[in-house]
Motif scaffolding. Structure first.
Motif, PDB file in Angstrom:
ATOM      1  N   THR A  98       0.840  -1.191   0.000  1.00  0.00           N
ATOM      2  CA  THR A  98       0.000   0.000   0.000  1.00  0.00           C
ATOM      3  C   THR A  98       0.879   1.246   0.000  1.00  0.00           C
ATOM      4  OG1 THR A  98      -1.707  -1.148   1.261  1.00  0.00           O
ATOM      5  CG2 THR A  98      -1.801   1.268   1.206  1.00  0.00           C
ATOM      6  N   PRO A 141       2.413   4.825   0.584  1.00  0.00           N
ATOM      7  CA  PRO A 141       2.152   5.877   1.561  1.00  0.00           C
ATOM      8  C   PRO A 141       1.675   7.142   0.872  1.00  0.00           C
ATOM      9  CG  PRO A 141       4.506   5.620   1.206  1.00  0.00           C
ATOM     10  CD  PRO A 141       3.846   4.527   0.441  1.00  0.00           C
ATOM     11  N   ARG A 142       1.120   8.058   1.650  1.00  0.00           N
ATOM     12  CA  ARG A 142       0.591   9.285   1.085  1.00  0.00           C
ATOM     13  C   ARG A 142       1.694  10.298   0.799  1.00  0.00           C
ATOM     14  NH1 ARG A 142      -4.788  10.482   4.833  1.00  0.00           N
ATOM     15  NH2 ARG A 142      -5.939   8.582   4.242  1.00  0.00           N
ATOM     16  N   PRO A 143       1.552  11.048  -0.288  1.00  0.00           N
ATOM     17  CA  PRO A 143       2.536  12.105  -0.568  1.00  0.00           C
ATOM     18  C   PRO A 143       2.501  13.179   0.508  1.00  0.00           C
ATOM     19  CG  PRO A 143       1.173  11.620  -2.499  1.00  0.00           C
ATOM     20  CD  PRO A 143       0.535  10.931  -1.335  1.00  0.00           C
ATOM     21  N   THR A 144       3.612  13.872   0.657  1.00  0.00           N
ATOM     22  CA  THR A 144       3.690  14.992   1.590  1.00  0.00           C
ATOM     23  C   THR A 144       4.009  16.267   0.825  1.00  0.00           C
ATOM     24  OG1 THR A 144       6.068  14.776   2.016  1.00  0.00           O
ATOM     25  CG2 THR A 144       4.584  13.438   3.359  1.00  0.00           C
ATOM     26  N   GLU A 169       9.941  16.807  -0.887  1.00  0.00           N
ATOM     27  CA  GLU A 169       8.587  16.303  -1.140  1.00  0.00           C
ATOM     28  C   GLU A 169       8.672  14.782  -1.158  1.00  0.00           C
ATOM     29  OE1 GLU A 169       4.970  16.724  -4.444  1.00  0.00           O
ATOM     30  OE2 GLU A 169       6.952  17.598  -4.812  1.00  0.00           O
ATOM     31  N   ASN A 197       7.160  10.666  -0.953  1.00  0.00           N
ATOM     32  CA  ASN A 197       6.117   9.704  -1.347  1.00  0.00           C
ATOM     33  C   ASN A 197       5.380  10.136  -2.610  1.00  0.00           C
ATOM     34  OD1 ASN A 197       6.767   8.276   1.015  1.00  0.00           O
ATOM     35  ND2 ASN A 197       5.274   9.455   2.201  1.00  0.00           N
ATOM     36  N   PRO A 214       4.093   9.340  -6.061  1.00  0.00           N
ATOM     37  CA  PRO A 214       3.861   8.106  -6.833  1.00  0.00           C
ATOM     38  C   PRO A 214       4.347   8.274  -8.267  1.00  0.00           C
ATOM     39  CG  PRO A 214       1.809   9.313  -6.537  1.00  0.00           C
ATOM     40  CD  PRO A 214       2.840  10.062  -5.749  1.00  0.00           C
ATOM     41  N   MET A 247       7.650   4.628  -5.325  1.00  0.00           N
ATOM     42  CA  MET A 247       7.641   5.762  -4.407  1.00  0.00           C
ATOM     43  C   MET A 247       8.949   6.553  -4.526  1.00  0.00           C
ATOM     44  SD  MET A 247       4.840   6.212  -2.690  1.00  0.00           S
ATOM     45  CE  MET A 247       4.057   5.877  -4.276  1.00  0.00           C
ATOM     46  N   GLY A 261       7.275   1.020   0.157  1.00  0.00           N
ATOM     47  CA  GLY A 261       6.175   1.780  -0.409  1.00  0.00           C
ATOM     48  C   GLY A 261       5.940   1.571  -1.883  1.00  0.00           C
TER      49      GLY A 261
END
Length: 562
Positions: A4, A6-9, A41, A43, A45, A55, A106
């Protein structure tokens, strides 16, 4: 492995702790002062052609005049210490793209070591071309597996590529695994166990596992059949390891995506190569250098005294300064603030403890020959009549590995007393030298040899014996003998050792060790015809080394021309 993403920052400056670490690193490594600062920046995709998502972290220097982009692709995670180089480069004006290989940290998809890196590297560059901050100037950087990802990209070098920084990295995994004829068990089972567990044990939790790795894997090293034991040791999560172990044939399809020799013929950008005299991929780095130099590619070579896992520690300052100078010249098109060495080759002379600059590697040399004698002597004169020397190699009690060019933490030059005292090890020693002797290049050992089992290995090691009698290794090699060679006549066994740049001081002696293996660095020769990894029985072998007028055994040392 992670499935799964991870979410971008949002882009953010480094933390206070990271900034403090950067300042400390700059001071300790004597790097040029930071000038820009950077924002990260995380994570992001990044799409691969087959639908996998890779990632990526982007380190953006805070400047309106960046110096280009450095691409780093790694299976070992994007946090500390893997992000160290990224922070160094970004702090000095470079965009850095730090990407996790598929199936790791990731990134989606399945992780099969080395196999997917050529396509994924091209997809990373294709993504770069869509980014508004990418100005068409690209370099790649990294060590070990990260160096492999660079060779994978170089199978089809992108037009934007301007320079590569490759350290202690192979380009041919079949050669790395089976090049001597015996499988590199200790290194690659250790690697397999590490990568299947690396996301479960991170940071400080990983250190105890590294320190206890050999002890935890010892039952697998000694078990039969070996492939089944390795499966159990890796939790049945590294099916690729069994494929590597049980497939010694170079032309098998297993190795099709794991050999990148064509990249050496296709790359034309400036290349900075780094190796260590006790590194398991030393021979491949030297081959890379010699091939590129012969083609007229702008290539530099640095070889230090360190094993595989120490170059980034003991040699970090020297290597980072050299890499920054290389990037300034070839990527940023700037006059370097750190001087590039006057000569393209710099090597550390072990035994002497000093760096030396050379125009090429290997330097021009002559042969210095020493002959094995009855009674364990190693002399300049050819032997007369004498009784051969014998030893019994018993795979049930295999000759152990002691230091040398290993992937694990117990690598390097060691006191060989424990090895030399074993009954399955022969030693031949010179008299104390009356003057220093430099050995620069690839030593060769030629043995007049017979055996009573067609399935056998010969391991040889050169040591420097100081006046107190302490014997330390500086070069070694192993050869799996052809089982079809006859048993009833003397055969000349020729073993090429690791290349070295070593000075034996006056008053020191040179010692040759001969054994039937080095376990678990190499999978022991079980003494049978079973496919590697599948055997269930062990058979010993008696080796005989002849050293008389009719069957000469010798050591050939490359010594520099005056």
């Amino acid at each position: 492995m992670t499935t799964t993403p991870p979410r971008p920052t949002a882009p953010a400056p480094p933390s206070l702790a990271a900034r403090a670490a950067n300042r400390l690193l700059t001071r300790l490594m004597r790097l040029p002062a930071t000038r820009y600062g950077y924002r990260v920046e995380r994570n992001i995709p990044t799409p691969a052609r087959d639908g996998a998502v890779l990632m990526t972290d982007h380190y953006a220097p805070v400047t309106d005049r960046p110096k280009g982009t450095v691409l780093v692709r790694t299976p070992y995670g994007r946090g500390f210490p893997g992000d160290l180089e990224a922070r160094v480069y970004a702090d000095r004006g470079y965009h850095v793209v730090l990407q996790s290989c598929r199936g790791t940290f990731g990134s989606t998809g399945d992780f099969y070591p080395m196999a997917n890196e050529a396509d994924d590297a091209q997809d990373a560059v294709a993504w770069l071309r869509t980014q508004p901050w990418f100005d068409g100037r690209l370099a790649t950087a990294g060590a070990s597996y990260v160096g492999w990802t660079q060779w994978a990209l170089l199978m089809d070098p992108p037009p934007e590529l301007r320079a590569c920084l490759i350290a202690v990295a192979p380009h041919d995994m079949h050669d790395a695994a089976h090049g001597s004829g015996a499988f590199r068990l200790g290194d690659f089972l250790s690697f397999a166990e590490m990568v299947v567990n690396q996301e479960r044990f991170t940071g400080l939790r990983a250190m105890p596992r590294m320190l206890t790795l050999n002890r935890r894997l010892a039952p697998a090293f000694g078990a039969l059949p070996l492939a089944d034991a390795a499966d159990a040791a890796t939790g049945h999560r590294a099916a690729w390891f069994r494929e590597w172990l049980t497939t010694p044939e170079r032309d098998d399809a297993v190795w099709d995506r794991l050999t990148l020799g064509d990249a050496l013929e296709r790359v034309n950008v400036p290349m900075r190569l780094t190796a260590g005299w006790q590194d398991l991929f030393l021979d491949q780095t030297l081959h890379q250098y010699e091939t590129l130099r012969a083609r007229g590619v702008d290539v530099s070579l640095t070889v230090g005294p360190w094993p595989h896992n120490e170059g980034g520690q003991k040699g970090m300052g020297r290597l980072l300064r050299g890499s920054l100078a290389w990037l300034e010249i070839h990527l940023a098109d700037e006059a370097p603030t750190l001087a590039r060495p006057a000569s393209p080759v710099e090597v550390y002379i072990t035994g002497q403890g000093a760096w030396r600059h050379l125009d090429q590697w290997p330097p021009l040399t002559s042969e210095t020959v020493r002959y094995l004698q009855p009674g364990g002597q190693l002399l300049a004169d050819k032997p007369g009549q004498g009784t051969p020397s014998t030893y019994l190699y018993d795979p049930a009690n295999p000759t152990p590995t002691l230091g040398g060019p290993l992937l694990t933490l117990d690598a390097g030059s060691k006191d060989n007393a424990r090895l030399e005292s074993r009954p399955d090890v022969l030693t031949f020693t010179t008299d104390p030298l009356t003057a220093p002797l430099e050995i620069m290049g690839t030593p060769v050992v030629e043995l007049a040899h017979t055996r009573n089992n067609p399935h056998a290995d010969v391991f040889v090691r050169l040591c420097d014996v100081d006046p107190k009698g302490v014997s330390r290794n500086f070069a070694e090699g192993l050869l799996r003998l052809d089982p079809a060679s006859p048993l009833d006549q003397v055969q000349t066994v020729r073993v090429r050792l690791d290349a070295c740049a070593h000075q034996v001081k006056a008053g020191h002696r040179i010692r040759l060790l001969i054994a039937g293996g080095s376990h678990p660095r190499y999978a022991r020769n079980e003494g049978t015809s079973a496919t590697p990894g599948t055997g269930t029985e062990l058979r010993p072998c008696t080796h005989t080394i002849h050293h008389d007028t009719g069957a000469v055994s010798r050591v050939i040392l490359p010594t520099p021309n005056e």
